[in-house]
Design a protein around this motif. Structure first.
Motif, PDB file in Angstrom:
ATOM      1  N   ASN A 107       0.831  -1.193   0.000  1.00  0.00           N
ATOM      2  CA  ASN A 107       0.000   0.000   0.000  1.00  0.00           C
ATOM      3  C   ASN A 107       0.878   1.261   0.000  1.00  0.00           C
ATOM      4  OD1 ASN A 107      -2.455   1.398   0.140  1.00  0.00           O
ATOM      5  ND2 ASN A 107      -2.185   1.694   2.342  1.00  0.00           N
ATOM      6  N   ASN A 108       1.941   1.208   0.795  1.00  0.00           N
ATOM      7  CA  ASN A 108       2.865   2.326   0.887  1.00  0.00           C
ATOM      8  C   ASN A 108       3.540   2.594  -0.462  1.00  0.00           C
ATOM      9  OD1 ASN A 108       4.263   4.322   2.254  1.00  0.00           O
ATOM     10  ND2 ASN A 108       5.945   2.945   2.831  1.00  0.00           N
ATOM     11  N   ILE A 109       3.980   1.527  -1.126  1.00  0.00           N
ATOM     12  CA  ILE A 109       4.632   1.694  -2.441  1.00  0.00           C
ATOM     13  C   ILE A 109       3.615   2.287  -3.428  1.00  0.00           C
ATOM     14  CG2 ILE A 109       5.739   0.484  -4.403  1.00  0.00           C
ATOM     15  CD1 ILE A 109       7.487   0.336  -1.944  1.00  0.00           C
ATOM     16  N   ARG A 110       2.416   1.720  -3.437  1.00  0.00           N
ATOM     17  CA  ARG A 110       1.398   2.181  -4.401  1.00  0.00           C
ATOM     18  C   ARG A 110       1.082   3.661  -4.240  1.00  0.00           C
ATOM     19  NH1 ARG A 110      -3.082  -2.602  -5.129  1.00  0.00           N
ATOM     20  NH2 ARG A 110      -1.572  -4.230  -5.441  1.00  0.00           N
ATOM     21  N   ARG A 111       1.188   4.160  -3.010  1.00  0.00           N
ATOM     22  CA  ARG A 111       0.803   5.559  -2.762  1.00  0.00           C
ATOM     23  C   ARG A 111       1.931   6.542  -3.090  1.00  0.00           C
ATOM     24  NH1 ARG A 111      -3.274   7.104   0.391  1.00  0.00           N
ATOM     25  NH2 ARG A 111      -4.995   5.764  -0.058  1.00  0.00           N
ATOM     26  N   HIS A 112       3.040   6.019  -3.598  1.00  0.00           N
ATOM     27  CA  HIS A 112       4.149   6.927  -3.957  1.00  0.00           C
ATOM     28  C   HIS A 112       4.516   6.817  -5.437  1.00  0.00           C
ATOM     29  CE1 HIS A 112       4.729   7.020   0.418  1.00  0.00           C
ATOM     30  NE2 HIS A 112       5.378   8.144   0.210  1.00  0.00           N
ATOM     31  N   THR A 113       3.621   6.230  -6.241  1.00  0.00           N
ATOM     32  CA  THR A 113       4.006   5.932  -7.630  1.00  0.00           C
ATOM     33  C   THR A 113       4.051   7.170  -8.535  1.00  0.00           C
ATOM     34  OG1 THR A 113       1.701   5.348  -7.955  1.00  0.00           O
ATOM     35  CG2 THR A 113       3.233   3.521  -7.710  1.00  0.00           C
ATOM     36  N   MET A 114       3.320   8.219  -8.182  1.00  0.00           N
ATOM     37  CA  MET A 114       3.340   9.408  -9.051  1.00  0.00           C
ATOM     38  C   MET A 114       4.642  10.176  -8.846  1.00  0.00           C
ATOM     39  SD  MET A 114      -0.254  11.187  -9.671  1.00  0.00           S
ATOM     40  CE  MET A 114      -0.599  11.793  -8.059  1.00  0.00           C
ATOM     41  N   VAL A 115       5.068  10.845  -9.922  1.00  0.00           N
ATOM     42  CA  VAL A 115       6.240  11.716  -9.767  1.00  0.00           C
ATOM     43  C   VAL A 115       5.776  13.169  -9.709  1.00  0.00           C
ATOM     44  CG1 VAL A 115       7.878  10.161 -10.890  1.00  0.00           C
ATOM     45  CG2 VAL A 115       6.623  11.812 -12.294  1.00  0.00           C
ATOM     46  N   HIS A 116       6.596  14.011  -9.115  1.00  0.00           N
ATOM     47  CA  HIS A 116       6.305  15.450  -9.040  1.00  0.00           C
ATOM     48  C   HIS A 116       6.042  15.944 -10.460  1.00  0.00           C
ATOM     49  CE1 HIS A 116       6.796  19.691  -8.214  1.00  0.00           C
ATOM     50  NE2 HIS A 116       6.974  19.439  -6.926  1.00  0.00           N
ATOM     51  N   ASP A 117       5.023  16.745 -10.656  1.00  0.00           N
ATOM     52  CA  ASP A 117       4.665  17.179 -12.003  1.00  0.00           C
ATOM     53  C   ASP A 117       5.815  17.932 -12.675  1.00  0.00           C
ATOM     54  OD1 ASP A 117       2.482  16.737 -13.688  1.00  0.00           O
ATOM     55  OD2 ASP A 117       2.119  18.901 -13.749  1.00  0.00           O
ATOM     56  N   GLN A 118       6.603  18.630 -11.871  1.00  0.00           N
ATOM     57  CA  GLN A 118       7.737  19.397 -12.388  1.00  0.00           C
ATOM     58  C   GLN A 118       8.777  18.480 -13.049  1.00  0.00           C
ATOM     59  OE1 GLN A 118       7.371  22.549 -12.081  1.00  0.00           O
ATOM     60  NE2 GLN A 118       9.341  23.333 -12.777  1.00  0.00           N
ATOM     61  N   LEU A 119       8.825  17.244 -12.558  1.00  0.00           N
ATOM     62  CA  LEU A 119       9.814  16.288 -13.079  1.00  0.00           C
ATOM     63  C   LEU A 119       9.540  15.959 -14.549  1.00  0.00           C
ATOM     64  CD1 LEU A 119      12.149  14.554 -11.476  1.00  0.00           C
ATOM     65  CD2 LEU A 119      10.693  12.664 -12.133  1.00  0.00           C
ATOM     66  N   THR A 120       8.274  16.044 -14.938  1.00  0.00           N
ATOM     67  CA  THR A 120       7.939  15.703 -16.330  1.00  0.00           C
ATOM     68  C   THR A 120       8.625  16.673 -17.302  1.00  0.00           C
ATOM     69  OG1 THR A 120       5.927  17.026 -16.225  1.00  0.00           O
ATOM     70  CG2 THR A 120       5.688  14.703 -15.730  1.00  0.00           C
TER      71      THR A 120
END
Ligand code: CMC
Length: 431
Positions: A107-120
């Protein structure tokens, strides 16, 4: 480690030095050469063929017997009965999780899958045809610039947060590399999917239609990750440790590991296998290429064969071979010319005296390349997938190193063979 007597080194005119010998849980003993300094000499071991750089409780390999254990568990058992998330927990924490621990971890891993939008925005700085590993080195390293809140390497909680961030975000970044290459829109991660299914989703889904992951292919991909999760002190892991020994942050260290993995003698081999199969082209050409591989005057090597450590069948290759057949069956690809060619190459090399006498067996990358191609992963992404699987191993090894009281900055010595001291000359007197 247990003390197991001593080795005595004699040198010069009958001088000698006692060197302690230690035993691990299993595997060969080591001679502790740290006191060699008093002799005024160093050891010389290019490629570290006979040097243990650290003590480690993570992974055990016996290359002659073809054994690979993570935290004591044989890789075949883990590949058969566990999945990648469970293996990640095992590597990071030392024990298999209970049901509750596993659920909380995942659950912890799944909740961190997005990257900061700035990184895109970083992606836009790369050419569309940039190699995914070039992008991975840059973008994973760039994560260090986003998480100043938890970068203290001496703080165990910060290290755990960084581990979660890396495990969760590296697949997102890898998939973004592919999408950028192909001009497809980035897909946000789907946290209802498993780790492996989510990666395939981010690679292959489009916003226009529903994507339904195939469970056989998801399982095969999960296995590739499990088999690549750790491999003790290989080139990229040693690079992560060496970079980390100076106190660098974990994102920078993992970026260094990705760079080391890129080479064709290491993680680049699965990509090299497919390129070589394309070069061979047809079953009728196999004999010619095998002859080239055996020719001492030709630098050509059969990619996907041989291993620095395994002088027996790589146990990961056995599991991957089985998975390879499962995937080819599922997709009805047994008659695909490339796969036929690969299987013929495998058959001939396994019967050839040169390969038998030099103990050159197909390694994991020979089969993983074939499976990845069948899954639709482009060849240029193969090494990025290896990096995705190995990230957990790199973090675990980095964490172990930071926590080791014997840890010191890595600083090998050398045998200097350049010019002896000489005096500078004005340009008119040179030549
Ligand atoms: N094809 C033909 N001959 C080979 C091959 C090969 N793939 N691999 C090794 N040899 C020969 C080599 O020429 C040498 O012969 P000789 O003793 O007559 O000089 C002998 O076998 C020993 O080779 P080596 O280069 O001293 O062995 P190494 O332990 O330094 O290299 C290796 C290991 C993996 C770099 C090498 O086998 C190789 O280049 N294989 C192809 C690349 C490959 O598949 N790499 C992936 C490794 S698995 C992924 C990973 O764990 O990172």
């Amino acid at each position: 480690m247990k003390s197991n007597g001593k080795a005595v080194l004699t040198y010069g005119d009958g001088k000698s030095v006692d060197l302690p010998v230690y035993s691990g849980t299993t595997g060969p003993d080591v001679i502790d050469i740290r006191s060699l300094g008093q002799t005024g000499m160093f050891t010389y071991d290019p490629g570290f063929l006979a040097t243990a750089s650290c003590q480690s409780a993570i992974t055990f390999i016996d290359g002659d017997a073809g054994l690979l254990y993570y935290r004591g568990y044989p890789i075949e058992q883990l590949a058969q009965n566990s999945d990648f998330m469970e293996v990640c927990y095992l590597l990071l924490n030392g024990e298999l999780p209970t049901k509750t621990q596993r659920a909380a971890f995942e659950n912890n891993i799944r909740r961190h899958t997005m990257v900061h939008d700035q990184l895109t925005n970083f992606f836009k700085g790369f050419r569309r045809d940039a190699h995914p590993m070039a992008v991975m080195v840059g973008v994973v390293g760039a994560l260090s610039a986003f998480y100043h809140d938890a970068l203290s390497i001496t703080n165990a909680e910060h290290r755990a947060i960084s581990a979660t961030r890396l495990l969760a975000k590296v697949p997102t970044i890898a998939a973004m590399c592919y999408r950028y290459n192909t001009g497809l829109p980035f897909m946000y991660p789907r946290n209802d999917l498993s780790y492996a299914a989510n990666f395939l989703y981010m690679m292959f889904a489009t916003p226009c239609e529903e994507y339904v992951p195939n469970p056989v292919l998801v399982r095969a991909f999960d296995r590739i990750l499990t088999l690549h999760a750790d491999h003790e002190q290989n080139a990229s892991t040693s690079t992560v440790r060496l970079a980390g020994s100076s106190g660098a942050n974990p994102f920078a260290c993992i970026a260094a590991g990705i760079a080391a993995l890129w080479g064709p003698a290491h993680g680049g081999a699965n990509e090299a296998v497919l390129k070589q199969l394309a070069e061979i082209g047809d079953v009728s050409q196999v004999g010619k290429f095998i002859a080239r591989a055996k020719d001492k005057n030709d630098s050509f090597r059969l990619m996907g064969f041989g291993h620095r450590v395994y002088k027996n069948m790589d146990p990961r290759a056995g599991v991957m071979r089985q998975t390879c057949h499962e995937v080819l069956n599922e997709l009805g690809l047994h008659d695909d010319p490339m796969f036929k060619l690969a299987l013929e190459l495998e058959r001939i090399a396994l019967e050839d005296d040169y390969f038998i006498s030099k103990k050159l067996y197909p390694n994991v990358d020979f089969y993983s390349g074939i499976v990845l191609r069948a899954l639709g992963i482009p060849v240029s992404m193969f090494t990025a997938v290896f990096a995705l699987g190995r990230t957990v191993g790199w973090i675990t090894q980095w964490n172990e190193m930071i926590s080791d009281p014997e840890q010191k900055i890595g600083r090998p010595r050398q045998l200097y063979v350049g010019p002896a001291k000489r005096d500078w000359m004005p340009v008119e007197r040179r030549g």
